[in-house]
Design an enzyme around this catalytic site. Structure first.
Site, short mmCIF file in Angstrom:
data_model
loop_
_atom_site.label_atom_id
_atom_site.label_comp_id
_atom_site.label_asym_id
_atom_site.label_seq_id
_atom_site.Cartn_x
_atom_site.Cartn_y
_atom_site.Cartn_z
N GLY A 181 0.77 -1.26 -0.04
CA GLY A 181 0.04 -0.07 0.07
C GLY A 181 1.01 1.29 -0.19
N GLY A 237 -1.32 -6.67 1.05
CA GLY A 237 -2.43 -6.79 0.04
C GLY A 237 -2.74 -8.04 -0.52
CG ASP A 238 -6.42 -8.60 -2.69
OD1 ASP A 238 -6.57 -8.54 -1.31
OD2 ASP A 238 -7.28 -7.96 -3.04
N GLY A 239 -1.90 -8.97 -3.49
CA GLY A 239 -0.81 -9.83 -4.10
C GLY A 239 0.02 -10.48 -3.07
#
Length: 623
Positions: A181, A237-239
């Site tokens: 982020g 995060g999603d990654g």
């Protein structure tokens, strides 16, 4: 933000009920609750409850010409379930605070004040936000008593009950991505770490130093060591979660490769008999370094992560200890610190680190579908070397892949890079020629009728479409209807396991994007997600084929995605198919795939979904 629900000071009179030996009878004492006053606290099999005691002085009084009128209140009982309590701790000594009216009475009438040294036991719980039920806020209830043994007894009894709560983690492996982020991964972990400490959860924290670090740790962790943990937590995060998930499944998930139509297999020079995933062999041989025009020029291993100097021995898995999948005991947690955090929003309903941390320490559980994605070729001239990756939320090609690839140039911009890259990619309006084949399911048969009839059916069903949506929520009936797995090494039961019912449908043309949504993918830019009624664990993915169209129409489609209550699928150039498996072949110029925010280049690809393959520390979003 913490809600201080009360510190208890004990009055002069305290009551301790004796317990019958060998019997877990209820326990009750008169204690003081911070900012409330004296209460009768009761412990039973389900939790705690307390009731404020009436004032001993019910008449008004006057002091120094000031009249104090007692506030007449109705007795109410407050209850707190053990399932909502995550910790209790003992504090020796300290000042207490009572209600204003009680303090004033003691001050002016010379009665003994409770504002003196007392012992406390603090109960840590949470409250749901009134405006956002999915947002959980820390709540602290502090009870006080002058007798240390009374406080110690209460703490022990509450801890005994908390230890009986099923599924709460004791040992966790935590990965922190410091650059996620806005580069606030470490700060996010420092914010929630006290919650884990209070809950007496042992955490082994790994702060990643480079790309692929978490993947390497998960891959090299032996099954024996992995069994010592109750789960793995990703602060990112999603990654970043995708990287950890792939490291976890790389050598442990043993299942056939995705099914494919015969012409897809013929193009590979393969009759399909050898399409079996052997994690120790498939794709692990020599992998020629190829050109990746949209990716950094790095040598890639079989899972698409760059080699980072680790040798094979460091990635060995202890094969002697069986590791069954799905494994509901070992769960994943995500503390959101990324740019989108779609998985967290879909599984907890809130993009909030405190809420996610509470879901983890309270041992919540929800199962997730996971897509197995196999790259057979990176280019039309490359060799067939199957490369396996996994995705938990989304796989997208064309516009979705181009935005991620373009955004890599602007990482210094933080999350805003996606808006900037998305605008640039939209203006270029690239389309890509491809063929997509997918397995038909019962609900998709209406889409296989002639175009004219399909158009009529689409218009006729538009009015009832939204009302018929079954949105995935807490205790979802769709997701809770689980298939039966025959063995640890077999693939889950899926709709295509009966060959006589298998039917492949195809769509070929110029596509602006090809997407496969495994969950709804709600996020701040798409409040309803890509597919509003996609479920977390129903064994299906939603194939979204966006064919070439004028700029204005595509913009209209994107604005519908960005609007709550929009209908982005109600366009002639949009195909939506619910399916357990699909194949993809590109022609001419190519884009790149976006798997949960990670780049993955593939000229020829097949994918299937495994129902409930992994579990998360979450309960699903509230209504």
């Amino acid at each position: 933000m913490e809600i201080n629900g009360g510190v208890c000071n004990s009055g002069d009179k305290s009551q301790r009920e004796a317990e019958v030996e060998g019997e877990a009878s209820s326990l009750s004492s008169n204690v003081l609750l911070n900012h409330t006053g004296e209460v009768t606290l009761t412990l039973n099999s389900d939790g705690l409850s307390w009731e404020a005691l009436d004032s001993s002085d019910n008449c008004g009084s006057t002091c120094l010409g000031i009249e104090f009128v007692p506030k007449i209140t109705t007795k109410t009982t407050t209850e707190l379930q053990f399932s909502d309590i995550y910790a209790v701790e003992l504090i020796h000594g300290g000042m207490i605070q009572e209600s204003i009216s009680t303090s004033a009475r003691e001050c002016f009438f010379g009665t003994d004040s409770h504002d003196s040294e007392m012992n406390h036991f603090i109960v840590h719980s949470f409250q749901k936000s009134m405006s956002q039920p999915c947002l959980w806020v820390l709540a602290v209830y502090t009870f006080g008593h002058k007798d240390l043994q009374t406080c110690q007894m209460w703490m022990n009894k509450i801890n005994d009950s908390l230890n009986k709560e099923f599924g709460r983690p004791k040992n966790l492996l935590v990965f922190v991505h410091p650059m996620s982020g806005k580069a606030n991964g470490l700060r996010t972990w420092e914010t929630v770490a006290p919650i884990f400490s209070r809950a007496k959860i042992n955490t082994k924290v790994v702060v990643t130093q480079r790309a692929g670090h978490a993947f390497d740790v998960m891959t090299s962790t032996t099954n024996e060591e992995l069994n010592s943990y109750d789960g793995a937590v990703a602060v990112g995060g999603d990654g970043f979660f995708n990287e950890i998930l792939n490291g976890y499944l790389r050598s442990r998930h043993k299942a056939p490769f995705p099914p494919a139509p015969s012409d897809f297999l013929d193009a590979l020079g393969n009759d399909g008999s050898s399409l079996v995933h052997d994690p120790a062999g498939a794709g692990s041989g020599t992998h020629n370094e190829e050109s990746y025009p949209l990716l950094p020029s790095l040598a890639h291993n079989e899972l698409g992560f760059s080699h980072l100097g680790t040798n094979n021995s460091s990635r060995s898995i202890d094969q002697e200890i069986e590791y069954p999948l799905p494994n509901q005991r070992f769960r994943f947690g995500i503390i959101p610190a990324g740019s989108t955090d779609a998985i967290v929003i879909c599984t907890t309903g809130a993009r909030d680190p405190i809420t996610s941390a509470l879901h983890i320490v309270l041992g919540k559980r929800v199962c997730l579908d996971v897509a197995q994605v196999v790259r057979w070729k990176t280019t039309s001239s490359s060799k067939v070397e199957p490369c396996v990756r996994y995705a938990a939320s989304f796989a997208g090609y064309g516009f979705y892949g181009d935005v991620i690839a373009e955004s890599e140039k602007y990482r210094w911009m933080g999350p805003k890079r996606y808006d900037y890259a998305g605008t640039k990619v939209f203006l270029k309006h690239r389309s890509y020629e491809a063929e997509v084949a997918y397995l038909e399911v019962e609900s998709d048969k209406n889409n296989s009728i002639p175009d004219a009839s399909r158009m009529f059916d689409k218009v006729r069903s538009l009015k009832r479409k939204k009302s018929e949506r079954i949105i995935c929520r807490v205790n979802c009936n769709v997701c809770n209807t689980k298939p039966v797995y025959s063995s640890a090494r077999s693939s889950p039961a899926t709709p295509y396991m009966r060959p006589q019912e298998t039917r492949w449908l195809k769509s070929k043309g110029q596509f602006l994007s090809v997407g496969a949504a495994i969950m709804s993918n709600r996020n701040e830019r798409a409040p309803d997600g890509l597919v509003a009624d996609a479920h977390l664990s129903d064994g299906f993915l939603h194939l979204l084929l966006i064919k070439d169209c004028p700029h204005a129409l595509y913009l209209w489609h994107l604005t519908q995605l960005a609007r709550k209550g929009g209908n982005p699928l109600n366009f002639d150039f949009v195909e939506h198919h619910k399916t357990p498996a699909f194949t993809f072949t590109s022609f001419g110029k190519e884009s790149v795939w976006n798997l949960d925010g990670e780049l993955f280049e593939a000229h020829k690809l097949s994918a299937q979904v495994f129902r409930g393959l992994v579990c998360l520390f979450a309960s699903g979003p509230e209504v």
